[in-house]
Motif scaffolding. Sequence first.
Motif, short mmCIF file in Angstrom:
data_model
loop_
_atom_site.label_atom_id
_atom_site.label_comp_id
_atom_site.label_asym_id
_atom_site.label_seq_id
_atom_site.Cartn_x
_atom_site.Cartn_y
_atom_site.Cartn_z
N MET A 117 -8.67 2.77 6.82
CA MET A 117 -7.42 2.82 6.04
C MET A 117 -6.82 1.45 6.37
SD MET A 117 -4.36 5.23 6.92
CE MET A 117 -3.66 4.54 8.24
N TYR A 118 -6.36 0.95 5.12
CA TYR A 118 -5.60 -0.27 4.92
C TYR A 118 -4.21 0.03 4.13
CZ TYR A 118 -9.88 -2.61 6.07
OH TYR A 118 -10.87 -3.03 6.99
N ARG A 119 -3.14 -0.69 4.49
CA ARG A 119 -1.93 -0.78 3.76
C ARG A 119 -1.87 -1.85 3.00
NH1 ARG A 119 -0.12 3.12 8.13
NH2 ARG A 119 -0.19 5.09 7.05
N LEU A 120 -1.01 -1.77 1.80
CA LEU A 120 -0.57 -2.96 0.97
C LEU A 120 0.90 -2.53 0.77
CD1 LEU A 120 -3.62 -3.12 -1.41
CD2 LEU A 120 -3.37 -4.43 0.70
N TYR A 121 1.64 -3.66 0.62
CA TYR A 121 3.12 -3.63 0.44
C TYR A 121 3.49 -4.29 -0.89
CZ TYR A 121 2.59 -2.10 5.15
OH TYR A 121 2.27 -1.36 6.28
N VAL A 122 4.32 -3.55 -1.69
CA VAL A 122 4.85 -4.38 -2.87
C VAL A 122 6.38 -4.24 -2.47
CG1 VAL A 122 3.01 -4.58 -4.33
CG2 VAL A 122 5.00 -2.42 -4.22
N GLU A 123 7.07 -5.46 -2.60
CA GLU A 123 8.48 -5.43 -2.69
C GLU A 123 9.31 -6.26 -3.59
OE1 GLU A 123 10.41 -7.05 0.96
OE2 GLU A 123 8.39 -8.04 1.46
#
Length: 130
Positions: A117-123
């Motif tokens: 499991m990997y997490r990417l973020y946009v903001e």
Amino acid sequence: MKRICCVILFALLTVAQMSAQEAQADIKFDKTVHNFGKFSENSPVQTAIFTFTNTGTAPLIINNAVASCGCTVPSYSKAPIKPGEKGTVKVTYNGKGKFPGHFKKTITLRTNAKMDMYRLYVEGDMEEAK
């Protein structure tokens, strides 16, 4: 004699186990966070592309990509990524109908890599239309 046979058997089992270890895919992302910065409510659709490399020894498969909100849509290649090759995850944020201001969204990837499991973020900051 029994000791020598036990030592040889143990050595053979250890070598067999080491050679039987499975090839494994692994991901290395160029970045895991993308900041859109400030943008107007008049153009609420923003897109980010996350590039990664399969640094493992087996083909990499992204099984699933899920965003934390319906306003964020991830897309990715369904084809396996060979060892040493690059792939992308495209993330589109649509702020239409959302309140202006700062936002941060999470995209969770499920893969066959060492860490599954990997997490990417946009903001970013959507400013009110003038």
